[in-house]
Design a protein around this motif. Structure first.
Motif, PDB file in Angstrom:
ATOM      1  N   PRO A  62      -5.795 -39.651  14.432  1.00 18.22           N
ATOM      2  CA  PRO A  62      -7.173 -39.795  13.969  1.00 18.22           C
ATOM      3  C   PRO A  62      -7.769 -38.454  13.540  1.00 18.22           C
ATOM      4  O   PRO A  62      -7.341 -37.397  13.982  1.00 18.22           O
ATOM      5  CB  PRO A  62      -7.897 -40.341  15.209  1.00 18.22           C
ATOM      6  N   THR A  63      -8.731 -38.522  12.655  1.00 19.39           N
ATOM      7  CA  THR A  63      -9.450 -37.335  12.200  1.00 19.39           C
ATOM      8  C   THR A  63     -10.782 -37.244  12.933  1.00 19.39           C
ATOM      9  O   THR A  63     -11.531 -38.212  12.981  1.00 19.39           O
ATOM     10  CB  THR A  63      -9.697 -37.393  10.680  1.00 19.39           C
ATOM     11  N   ILE A  64     -11.062 -36.089  13.513  1.00 21.08           N
ATOM     12  CA  ILE A  64     -12.333 -35.861  14.202  1.00 21.08           C
ATOM     13  C   ILE A  64     -13.343 -35.353  13.178  1.00 21.08           C
ATOM     14  O   ILE A  64     -13.104 -34.366  12.490  1.00 21.08           O
ATOM     15  CB  ILE A  64     -12.164 -34.846  15.337  1.00 21.08           C
ATOM     16  N   ILE A  65     -14.477 -36.035  13.072  1.00 22.19           N
ATOM     17  CA  ILE A  65     -15.501 -35.700  12.090  1.00 22.19           C
ATOM     18  C   ILE A  65     -16.763 -35.235  12.817  1.00 22.19           C
ATOM     19  O   ILE A  65     -17.240 -35.898  13.735  1.00 22.19           O
ATOM     20  CB  ILE A  65     -15.840 -36.902  11.192  1.00 22.19           C
ATOM     21  N   LYS A  66     -17.272 -34.095  12.377  1.00 22.86           N
ATOM     22  CA  LYS A  66     -18.496 -33.550  12.951  1.00 22.86           C
ATOM     23  C   LYS A  66     -19.432 -33.154  11.821  1.00 22.86           C
ATOM     24  O   LYS A  66     -19.017 -32.524  10.842  1.00 22.86           O
ATOM     25  CB  LYS A  66     -18.173 -32.328  13.817  1.00 22.86           C
ATOM     26  N   LEU A  67     -20.697 -33.517  11.960  1.00 22.33           N
ATOM     27  CA  LEU A  67     -21.737 -33.139  11.013  1.00 22.33           C
ATOM     28  C   LEU A  67     -22.634 -32.090  11.646  1.00 22.33           C
ATOM     29  O   LEU A  67     -23.096 -32.257  12.771  1.00 22.33           O
ATOM     30  CB  LEU A  67     -22.568 -34.371  10.625  1.00 22.33           C
ATOM     31  N   GLU A  68     -22.864 -31.018  10.914  1.00 18.83           N
ATOM     32  CA  GLU A  68     -23.721 -29.938  11.402  1.00 18.83           C
ATOM     33  C   GLU A  68     -24.870 -29.758  10.420  1.00 18.83           C
ATOM     34  O   GLU A  68     -24.662 -29.583   9.210  1.00 18.83           O
ATOM     35  CB  GLU A  68     -22.910 -28.642  11.509  1.00 18.83           C
ATOM     36  N   TYR A  69     -26.111 -29.839  10.946  1.00 20.42           N
ATOM     37  CA  TYR A  69     -27.270 -29.746  10.060  1.00 20.42           C
ATOM     38  C   TYR A  69     -28.463 -29.192  10.808  1.00 20.42           C
ATOM     39  O   TYR A  69     -28.338 -28.698  11.935  1.00 20.42           O
ATOM     40  CB  TYR A  69     -27.592 -31.122   9.436  1.00 20.42           C
ATOM     41  N   LEU A  70     -29.643 -29.281  10.178  1.00 17.22           N
ATOM     42  CA  LEU A  70     -30.883 -28.770  10.742  1.00 17.22           C
ATOM     43  C   LEU A  70     -31.637 -29.868  11.483  1.00 17.22           C
ATOM     44  O   LEU A  70     -31.599 -31.040  11.092  1.00 17.22           O
ATOM     45  CB  LEU A  70     -31.777 -28.219   9.626  1.00 17.22           C
ATOM     46  N   ALA A  71     -32.344 -29.492  12.532  1.00 19.04           N
ATOM     47  CA  ALA A  71     -33.214 -30.414  13.265  1.00 19.04           C
ATOM     48  C   ALA A  71     -34.558 -30.462  12.545  1.00 19.04           C
ATOM     49  O   ALA A  71     -35.474 -29.700  12.838  1.00 19.04           O
ATOM     50  CB  ALA A  71     -33.377 -29.955  14.707  1.00 19.04           C
ATOM     51  N   LEU A  72     -34.665 -31.355  11.583  1.00 19.78           N
ATOM     52  CA  LEU A  72     -35.886 -31.482  10.785  1.00 19.78           C
ATOM     53  C   LEU A  72     -36.842 -32.480  11.435  1.00 19.78           C
ATOM     54  O   LEU A  72     -36.422 -33.323  12.222  1.00 19.78           O
ATOM     55  CB  LEU A  72     -35.532 -31.954   9.373  1.00 19.78           C
ATOM     56  N   PRO A  73     -38.115 -32.412  11.085  1.00 17.52           N
ATOM     57  CA  PRO A  73     -39.071 -33.385  11.639  1.00 17.52           C
ATOM     58  C   PRO A  73     -38.671 -34.810  11.250  1.00 17.52           C
ATOM     59  O   PRO A  73     -38.453 -35.106  10.081  1.00 17.52           O
ATOM     60  CB  PRO A  73     -40.403 -32.990  10.989  1.00 17.52           C
ATOM     61  N   HIS A  74     -38.541 -35.656  12.220  1.00 17.30           N
ATOM     62  CA  HIS A  74     -38.138 -37.038  11.984  1.00 17.30           C
ATOM     63  C   HIS A  74     -39.270 -37.796  11.293  1.00 17.30           C
ATOM     64  O   HIS A  74     -40.433 -37.617  11.657  1.00 17.30           O
ATOM     65  CB  HIS A  74     -37.819 -37.693  13.338  1.00 17.30           C
ATOM     66  N   PRO A  75     -38.992 -38.631  10.253  1.00 21.05           N
ATOM     67  CA  PRO A  75     -37.679 -39.054   9.750  1.00 21.05           C
ATOM     68  C   PRO A  75     -37.263 -38.366   8.448  1.00 21.05           C
ATOM     69  O   PRO A  75     -36.615 -38.991   7.609  1.00 21.05           O
ATOM     70  CB  PRO A  75     -37.906 -40.546   9.511  1.00 21.05           C
ATOM     71  N   VAL A  76     -37.632 -37.102   8.233  1.00 28.50           N
ATOM     72  CA  VAL A  76     -37.106 -36.376   7.076  1.00 28.50           C
ATOM     73  C   VAL A  76     -35.598 -36.262   7.234  1.00 28.50           C
ATOM     74  O   VAL A  76     -35.099 -35.879   8.296  1.00 28.50           O
ATOM     75  CB  VAL A  76     -37.741 -34.978   6.961  1.00 28.50           C
ATOM     76  N   SER A  77     -34.868 -36.607   6.183  1.00 27.86           N
ATOM     77  CA  SER A  77     -33.404 -36.620   6.285  1.00 27.86           C
ATOM     78  C   SER A  77     -32.746 -35.488   5.515  1.00 27.86           C
ATOM     79  O   SER A  77     -31.808 -34.864   5.987  1.00 27.86           O
ATOM     80  CB  SER A  77     -32.855 -37.965   5.798  1.00 27.86           C
TER      81      SER A  77
END
Length: 238
Positions: A62-77
């Motif tokens: 299996p491939t391990i997938i990780k997403l790294e991003y900013l903690a923006l004010p919810h629900p801004v995506s």
């Protein structure tokens, strides 16, 4: 009245049938709707998905997938949200780490120097530990690796790519207005939204092969990017 002032609401979006169909298709995904119903974004280092692996066709492991991003004010995506919605819409398991804005500012130079993010921006998608820093290309890569059907058709892939190319300009406008623009810039952006809706409705009519998504019954990279941007316009009121 809303459309002439540039404010985007679901009611206004409904006047663009293909865009609205795509928007509602994403909001009908239980995992995506659950994300919107969260009061706050997941904290950094919290696993967003209970699963850790994606079985890629023909893979030995299996491939391990990780997403790294900013903690923006919810629900801004924003850009990272486009990738998140792509994973959720396709039931692709992943984990998510979010940076506080001040922490990312301190780490950014190191990521550039080490080649983790040569352009110095997020999101980053890690596949078995290898970093991929461009969000459209990363979604396209995962779509191919996961064997998502429409990704293998040249015409369907073109429908995705032509919309994704146009999306980049609209996203950049929204980012500048939301994060960098003064009141005058925000008003100017609002006045451009009607033209953007017309542009993307026409692109969808010209190249769509589905009534729900841009190409077939599978939500792919441009679908996810466009949904995220429409959602952000509704969230920020312009």
């Amino acid at each position: 009245d809303n459309i002439t002032t540039g404010y985007l609401t679901e009611d206004v979006l409904a006047s663009s049938p293909r865009l609205y169909a795509l928007y509602r298709a994403y909001r009908s995904v239980p995992e995506i709707e659950a994300w919107f119903n969260h009061a706050d974004q997941p904290a950094p280092e919290i696993q967003f998905s209970v699963h850790d692996h994606l079985e890629i066709l023909g893979a030995v492991s299996p491939t391990i997938i990780k997403l790294e991003y900013l903690a923006l004010p919810h629900p801004v995506s924003a850009r990272g949200g486009a990738v998140r919605f792509f994973f959720l819409a396709n039931k692709i398991p992943f984990s998510e780490t979010l940076w506080a804005m001040d922490e990312w500012a301190a780490a950014k130079a190191r990521y550039v120097k080490e080649g983790v993010s040569p352009s110095g921006h997020l999101p980053i998608v890690y596949l078995d530990g290898k970093a991929h820093s461009e969000h459209i290309s990363s979604m396209r890569l995962v779509a191919g690796l996961a064997g998502l059907q429409a990704a293998s058709s040249p015409k369907d892939a073109f429908a995705q790519d032509v919309v994704a190319d146009a999306y980049v300009g609209w996203r950049a406008q929204w980012v500048q207005a939301h994060f960098e623009g003064d009141a005058e810039a925000k008003v100017a952006y609002k006045d451009s939204v009607a033209d953007r809706l017309l542009e993307f409705e026409q692109l969808a009519k010209s190249h769509c092969t589905s009534d729900r998504f841009l190409s077939g019954d599978v939500p792919l990279w441009a679908d996810s990017a466009l949904f995220s941007l429409m959602s952000d316009n509704i969230t920020t009121g312009y």
